[in-house]
Scaffold this active site. Structure first.
Site, PDB file in Angstrom:
ATOM      1  N   ASP A  82      -3.724  61.305  41.374  1.00 27.11           N
ATOM      2  CA  ASP A  82      -2.425  60.962  40.905  1.00 27.11           C
ATOM      3  C   ASP A  82      -2.010  60.360  39.716  1.00 27.11           C
ATOM      4  O   ASP A  82      -2.625  59.425  39.255  1.00 27.11           O
ATOM      5  CB  ASP A  82      -1.812  59.773  42.134  1.00 27.11           C
ATOM      6  CG  ASP A  82      -0.337  59.446  42.238  1.00 27.11           C
ATOM      7  OD1 ASP A  82       0.316  60.064  42.528  1.00 27.11           O
ATOM      8  OD2 ASP A  82       0.139  58.215  41.993  1.00 27.11           O
ATOM      9  N   ASP A  85      -6.599  62.231  47.963  1.00 29.98           N
ATOM     10  CA  ASP A  85      -5.840  61.834  47.043  1.00 29.98           C
ATOM     11  C   ASP A  85      -6.095  60.399  46.223  1.00 29.98           C
ATOM     12  O   ASP A  85      -6.449  59.588  46.945  1.00 29.98           O
ATOM     13  CB  ASP A  85      -4.450  61.577  47.408  1.00 29.98           C
ATOM     14  CG  ASP A  85      -3.233  62.069  46.623  1.00 29.98           C
ATOM     15  OD1 ASP A  85      -3.153  61.732  45.412  1.00 29.98           O
ATOM     16  OD2 ASP A  85      -2.377  62.471  47.259  1.00 29.98           O
ATOM     17  N   GLU A 109      -2.523  65.154  38.255  1.00 32.57           N
ATOM     18  CA  GLU A 109      -1.413  65.146  38.164  1.00 32.57           C
ATOM     19  C   GLU A 109      -0.865  64.799  36.782  1.00 32.57           C
ATOM     20  O   GLU A 109      -1.064  63.395  36.511  1.00 32.57           O
ATOM     21  CB  GLU A 109      -0.458  64.340  39.220  1.00 32.57           C
ATOM     22  CG  GLU A 109       0.886  64.385  39.261  1.00 32.57           C
ATOM     23  CD  GLU A 109       1.654  63.266  40.130  1.00 32.57           C
ATOM     24  OE1 GLU A 109       2.558  63.760  40.588  1.00 32.57           O
ATOM     25  OE2 GLU A 109       1.074  62.343  40.417  1.00 32.57           O
ATOM     26  N   HIS A 118       5.046  67.277  48.473  1.00 25.30           N
ATOM     27  CA  HIS A 118       5.565  66.007  49.014  1.00 25.30           C
ATOM     28  C   HIS A 118       6.567  65.435  48.214  1.00 25.30           C
ATOM     29  O   HIS A 118       7.272  64.424  48.801  1.00 25.30           O
ATOM     30  CB  HIS A 118       4.245  65.075  49.417  1.00 25.30           C
ATOM     31  CG  HIS A 118       3.649  64.254  48.119  1.00 25.30           C
ATOM     32  ND1 HIS A 118       2.950  65.296  47.114  1.00 25.30           N
ATOM     33  CD2 HIS A 118       3.753  63.104  47.449  1.00 25.30           C
ATOM     34  CE1 HIS A 118       2.524  64.500  46.222  1.00 25.30           C
ATOM     35  NE2 HIS A 118       2.876  63.052  46.340  1.00 25.30           N
ATOM     36  N   ASP A 119       6.534  65.532  46.797  1.00 21.73           N
ATOM     37  CA  ASP A 119       7.519  65.045  45.923  1.00 21.73           C
ATOM     38  C   ASP A 119       8.815  66.117  45.545  1.00 21.73           C
ATOM     39  O   ASP A 119       9.671  65.822  44.709  1.00 21.73           O
ATOM     40  CB  ASP A 119       7.044  64.649  44.611  1.00 21.73           C
ATOM     41  CG  ASP A 119       6.103  63.387  44.703  1.00 21.73           C
ATOM     42  OD1 ASP A 119       6.350  62.622  45.805  1.00 21.73           O
ATOM     43  OD2 ASP A 119       5.033  63.049  43.949  1.00 21.73           O
TER      44      ASP A 119
END
Length: 546
Positions: A194, A98, A251, A324-325
């Site tokens: 991210d 990440d 993302e 995860h979100d």
């Protein structure tokens, strides 16, 4: 269309804090991941995406990095990471890190130096202003934080402890590229980036429109897809990405298909694929995601197909229902009660036969469900805690009970409860006290109960992953929707050369009929009792013809 290994891959996301704890401190770690590599290799996935493992004070679960060159002590050491990388490769698994490059922690040395004085060389590594504008933070409150020492405000689009980096400063970019090369030289296989669409901002910092009922303005038009974004990404590609055989996924919240395509078209030399959010943004209400609204299947199909079709010519898409979100997919889109197993398999079949690179989030392959939160003390996520303060304590929009129900259905902590390995204490996740509560249903929903059961959700995922590896049509074939206005039937075809796949999936708890007669033989189903033109609740079938 160019073929590529990352188009044919299946990605498994690990949230390290919640995956497996090797030392009994209640927190998952790198050695815990190493001990479960056999499980992942057996499942058949190709890539592990690790949520952040860098040094961090953990204000936002590792997305606030204090040292890009160190491992968070909770997770282990750099020696542990090197061992994980080596052993993952021995298990035929690639590692994607990440990359958090929009912001750092306020405990990063760059920011510590940045706030020492206005003439410090690092002051311009972040975005400082003498006066704030009206922008609001994603996590609530103002996006600007006052610093008494400097009598200035710094920008933080997320938590106060996550100051935004100033990508306009070439020294910032050079330092970030140097860091990326460090990890690439170690042998990692790619980056999940991210909020990468936010690294370029409108440097005029105008006031933003204030949504009805809000206190602060929505900065999205000025902080997403900014004026220099493609210049920055092409520079990153030249300086780092093009020098290695990497998998890159950005993302990119807040982008239309047309704008997102600029990030992934092969001739633009930026990224390989993007994460889109249209399909997981359909069940919000007047106060963002905090509602009990369910996603309408017709709207979901439209959102997914918009991206599938948009990426057919020179782009590539990520396909997912869980991460995860997001809350747990089986609770959100399926039925986590009577039809949990059927609906988990139905969602999986629908997703994994689509066009794009599929992502499996840890525990999704077991049909793990949302957790029922009964008090705010059980919550760990800063977004949930801030939303509770805003909507219950400050504005009295919801009662305590109503907000806890919203968190139980939409909160990010649903994805972060520990991985359920077996029916022993704490689901086999830890011998200590877990950092967040284990879902009580681990006694029946766990990996040990499923790995050797040929009819389990785990082994259904294993079948789907093997099919993708065996059939180019699943990866590269065109996708066309059937019954687009049906509120309970998700159906589509895949076409490639002289091959065809027809998928019919009942996303409801009642029987559904259809008039189509699919061509070919049954390829896979979640219920072998197949009746022509009829699907039982959450039954899904796929037919293959060559």
């Amino acid at each position: 269309m160019n073929k590529a290994w990352w188009k044919e891959a299946v990605v498994y996301q690990i949230y390290p804090r919640s995956f497996n704890d090797s030392n009994g401190d209640g927190i998952g770690d790198l050695q815990g991941i190493i001990s479960r590599l056999d499980y992942l290799e057996n499942l058949g996935v190709d890539v592990i995406w690790l949520s952040p493992v860098y040094a961090s004070p953990n204000e936002d679960n590792g997305y606030d990095i204090s040292d890009y060159y160190a491992i968070m002590s909770d997770f282990g050491t750099m020696k542990d990471f090197d061992e994980l990388l080596q052993k993952a490769h021995e298990h035929h698994l690639k590692i994607v890190m990440d990359l958090v490059a929009n912001h750092t922690s306020d405990e990063h040395q760059w920011f510590i130096d940045s706030r020492k004085s206005k003439d410090n060389p690092y002051h311009d590594y972040y975005i400082w202003r003498d006066q704030p504008n009206n922008w609001g933070s994603v996590f609530g409150g103002s996006a600007w934080q006052y610093d008494e020492n400097l009598n200035q405000y710094y920008l933080h689009n997320f938590a106060i402890k996550q100051p935004d980096l100033n990508w306009e400063n070439k020294a910032v970019r050079d330092d970030l590229y140097k860091m990326m090369r460090y990890w690439c030289d170690k042998g990692i296989d790619g980056f999940r980036m991210d909020v990468i669409s936010m690294i370029s901002k409108d440097q005029r910092y105008p006031d933003a429109p204030v949504p009805e009922g809000a206190i602060y303005g929505d900065p999205t038009p000025y902080t997403v897809d900014g004026p220099r974004i493609h210049e920055f990404l092409q520079e990153m590609n030249r300086e780092v990405l093009s020098k290695y055989d990497l998998f890159t996924v950005g993302e990119t919240p807040g982008l239309s298909v047309e704008r997102a395509l600029k990030y992934v078209q092969e001739d633009r030399h930026e990224l390989e694929m993007v994460f889109t959010f249209d399909h997981v943004s359909l069940d919000g209400g007047d106060y963002g995601k905090w509602s009990q609204k369910r996603t309408d299947l017709v709207e979901l199909k439209k959102a997914i197909m918009k991206w599938v079709k948009g990426c057919e010519n020179g782009g590539w898409n990520s396909i997912y229902l869980d991460n995860h979100d997001q809350p747990r997919a089986v609770s959100r889109f399926g039925d986590d009660g009577e039809y949990r197993e059927m609906s988990a398999k139905c969602l999986a079949l629908t997703l994994h036969l689509m066009r794009g690179t599929p992502y499996v989030y840890q525990g999704e392959e077991l049909g793990m469900t949302n957790y029922h939160f009964t008090s705010l003390e059980e919550c760990r996520d800063i977004e949930e805690i801030n939303a509770y303060k805003d909507l219950v304590t400050d504005r009295h929009i919801y009662s305590d009970q109503e907000m806890l129900e919203n968190i139980s259905s939409k909160g990010r902590d649903n994805a972060r409860t520990p991985m359920q390995w077996d029916d022993s204490q704490n689901a086999g996740f830890t011998t200590g006290t877990p950092w967040i509560n284990v879902n009580p249903n681990y006694k029946t929903i766990n990996a040990a109960a499923q790995v050797n059961d040929p009819n389990s959700i785990y082994n259904f995922y294993k079948q789907l992953i093997a099919l993708r590896h065996a059939h180019d049509i699943i990866v590269y074939g065109e996708m066309d929707l059937l019954y687009e206005d049906a509120h309970d039937l998700f159906a589509y075809t895949r076409s490639y050369n002289d091959e065809k796949i027809t998928v019919l999936a009942n996303w409801s708890d009642h029987e559904v009929t259809y008039d189509l007669t699919p061509e070919g033989d049954l390829l896979i189903t979640n219920d072998e009792d197949v009746t022509p033109h009829t699907l039982k609740p959450y039954q899904a079938v796929a037919y293959y013809k060559k």
